[in-house]
Design an enzyme around this catalytic site. Sequence first.
Site, PDB file in Angstrom:
ATOM      1  CB  VAL A   1      65.926  43.540  48.563  1.00  0.00           C
ATOM      2  CG1 VAL A   1      66.519  43.875  49.932  1.00  0.00           C
ATOM      3  CG2 VAL A   1      64.860  44.566  48.204  1.00  0.00           C
TER       4      VAL A   1
ATOM      5  CG  ASP B   1      73.250  47.563  44.181  1.00  0.00           C
ATOM      6  OD1 ASP B   1      72.457  47.663  43.231  1.00  0.00           O
ATOM      7  OD2 ASP B   1      73.433  46.503  44.805  1.00  0.00           O
TER       8      ASP B   1
ATOM      9  CE  LYS C   1      70.985  45.210  46.827  1.00  0.00           C
ATOM     10  NZ  LYS C   1      72.015  44.218  47.211  1.00  0.00           N
TER      11      LYS C   1
END
Length: 365
Positions: free
Chosen positions: A154, A223, A227
Amino acid sequence: MALPDARRQRTLAVGLIGPGRVGSALLQQLRAAQPRLAREAGLQLKLCGVVARQRMWLDHDDPELNSRSHGAQTWRPSDLDAFAAHVQRAGERHALLVDCSASDAVASHYPRWLAAGVHVVTPNKLAASGPLERWRAIRQACAGGARYRYEATVCAGLPVVQTLRDLLDTGDELCAVHGMFSGTLAWLCNRHDGQQPFSALVREAHALGYTEPDPRDDLSGLDVARKLVILAREASWPLSLEQVQVESLVPPELADVPVEEFMQRLDLLDAPMAAKLAEAHTRGGVLRHVAQLDRHGRASVRLQVLPATHAFAHSRLTDNVVQFSTRRYRDNPLQVQGPGAGPEVTAAGVFADLLRIAETLEPHA
């Protein structure tokens, strides 16, 4: 300092998949810390091998594997399940695989490895944000006692997943998540002041190791979307990647070209990003890449103009900022902030997860 009690001596066999920037940084950190861990914690880390793309080498191929970086080892064709079995045999009781790849094919092996009793630590986002069925299979496989830790998926080394886990485990309830989840895009927004083209900044970030191997994973917002999915699932919200509304910074004509061509044609980003910067200046604000998630499954990722007084306006360089709104922290969200990009900090997050697993291991008989 007194030596650790002999009854607390533990050996953890470790196999590394993906000796790229993060993996190599992790190997350096493990080697540097090994004498201290053995002396102060009674923990012996035994590096049993490394898998790199289509090749692997094992510790019995090179007796000096634990004391030097890879360079002259004997390579053999990679076989992930054979590699996992080798690490498990070497560990006798405790074996752990670190996946520093960005491979979905590697992530697909997690349920089988965990079910066999092999711990898994990873910064690879594709397992925790991939198909919901696989995520459930991973969690079910952990019921046998193997541990799966993924803090670095994360915000690199920041304790974001652990903070959320602590809130939930102590009876709090998540209401919403709001934040800047990309160290790469934070760095780009902080540096994008009109003094140089945006494309030049992207190339610099790529050279520094701040971006994903394909910078479009950052610029597309994909991306960051992954997360959000990871945090939602940590809170038992069944969010899937397709449900996240994502605003991409990648021009449509560059979305599907090879990475090399994309890097050559980065100048196509310059005019749109210059226009966004001008809009922010006109409104007296700043550009920030912001992600939002609520308990109803509404999730979004996009570039926003925020007031200069906003908390996110004062982030530094690669800072990630994550705000958790919960039942306890409803009026004043709990905030985690710090550097969220770079091989060293990501490797440190992986290393910390490895040590948390090591702390739970039973000592030698």
